[in-house]
Write a protein that holds these residues in place. Structure first.
Motif, short mmCIF file in Angstrom:
data_model
loop_
_atom_site.label_atom_id
_atom_site.label_comp_id
_atom_site.label_asym_id
_atom_site.label_seq_id
_atom_site.Cartn_x
_atom_site.Cartn_y
_atom_site.Cartn_z
N ALA A 136 14.11 15.87 3.02
CA ALA A 136 15.56 15.68 2.94
C ALA A 136 15.91 14.38 2.21
CB ALA A 136 16.18 15.69 4.34
N ILE A 137 15.12 13.34 2.42
CA ILE A 137 15.38 12.08 1.74
C ILE A 137 15.06 12.20 0.25
CG2 ILE A 137 14.83 9.61 1.64
CD1 ILE A 137 14.18 9.77 4.64
N PHE A 138 13.98 12.89 -0.08
CA PHE A 138 13.69 13.12 -1.49
C PHE A 138 14.74 14.02 -2.14
CE2 PHE A 138 9.22 11.70 -0.73
CZ PHE A 138 9.13 10.79 -1.77
N ARG A 180 4.96 15.55 0.90
CA ARG A 180 3.58 15.67 1.39
C ARG A 180 2.73 14.49 0.92
NH1 ARG A 180 4.69 21.11 0.23
NH2 ARG A 180 3.70 20.97 -1.82
N ARG A 181 2.93 14.08 -0.31
CA ARG A 181 2.20 12.92 -0.83
C ARG A 181 2.59 11.66 -0.07
NH1 ARG A 181 -0.08 10.83 -5.65
NH2 ARG A 181 -0.75 8.72 -5.08
N TYR A 182 3.87 11.51 0.17
CA TYR A 182 4.35 10.33 0.91
C TYR A 182 3.74 10.29 2.31
CZ TYR A 182 7.61 6.97 2.95
OH TYR A 182 8.15 5.87 3.57
N GLN A 183 3.75 11.42 2.98
CA GLN A 183 3.21 11.48 4.33
C GLN A 183 1.70 11.18 4.32
OE1 GLN A 183 4.13 15.16 6.38
NE2 GLN A 183 4.51 14.05 8.27
N ALA A 239 9.44 18.65 -1.92
CA ALA A 239 8.46 19.02 -0.90
C ALA A 239 7.07 18.46 -1.25
CB ALA A 239 8.40 20.54 -0.77
N ARG A 240 6.71 18.54 -2.51
CA ARG A 240 5.42 18.01 -2.94
C ARG A 240 5.38 16.49 -2.80
NH1 ARG A 240 2.67 19.26 -8.86
NH2 ARG A 240 0.73 18.09 -8.51
#
Length: 198
Positions: free
Chosen positions: A137-139, A159-162, A155-156
């Motif tokens: 949501a932030i992205f 996932r990278r951020y997480q 979404a991609r």
């Protein structure tokens, strides 16, 4: 006959959360829990039904704290991408100032539980999915603000951020030089900010 002092649920959950986070679900004994909660076994079961019930409550508390912290950063206004970068930097600074950080409790839970702990494993996976959705949501907001290049996939990126955040927490868990961790957090934050279109 003196009556037992009534327990404070928030204090008990904080104590249980810290113990479970440090030792893991299986390595934490009922005796350990009695000690940190200052409660008899019967009182623990009356309040939380079971060790699993107590763990699930502690895990929920951990998730809400992390989610709410991220939401507070995102809600402050300004750059959504900057909020995510500041979240990374904040973790790095916090580690430099306060020792004892550990790897993400949700990730540790997934690594610790067995097939017999299906409820706990499913809950941890669900919370990680919810955190991913918060980051997506932030992205999405960053894309709407023109902070992402054409064709960028929120979404991609989430996932990278997480994954980067998990790696930072693992580095913190390993110990070592807090300044090195702060610099690593800064490097990851700068890398994130560089996705902005030039």
């Amino acid at each position: 006959m003196t009556r037992a002092r009534p327990y404070d649920r928030d204090i008990a959950l904080d104590a249980a959360l810290n113990l479970f986070w440090q030792k893991g679900y299986h390595a934490t004994s009922l005796k350990d829990l009695e000690g940190v909660l200052c409660m008899k076994p019967g009182s623990i079961y009356a309040a939380f039904k079971s060790k699993e019930g107590l763990y699930l409550s502690a895990l929920e508390r951990y998730f809400h704290r992390n989610r709410d912290g991220l939401r507070a950063l995102a809600a402050r206004g300004g750059s959504p991408l900057g909020a995510l970068a500041d979240h990374l930097r904040g973790f790095g600074r916090q580690q430099a100032e306060v020792s004892g950080h550990r790897a993400c409790m949700l990730v540790k839970t997934l690594l610790d539980v067995t097939e017999q702990d299906a409820v706990i494993g499913a809950r941890a996976r669900g919370y990680l999915d919810e955190m991913t959705a918060e980051i997506v949501a932030i992205f999405d907001a960053a894309r709407a603000a023109g902070e992402l290049p054409e064709g960028a996939d929120p979404a991609r990126l989430a996932r990278r951020y997480q994954a980067d955040m998990t790696a930072l927490r693992i580095e913190a868990h390993r110990g070592g030089d807090p300044e090195a961790l702060r610099l690593l957090a800064e490097d990851i934050a700068q890398s994130l900010e560089q996705v902005r279109p030039h």
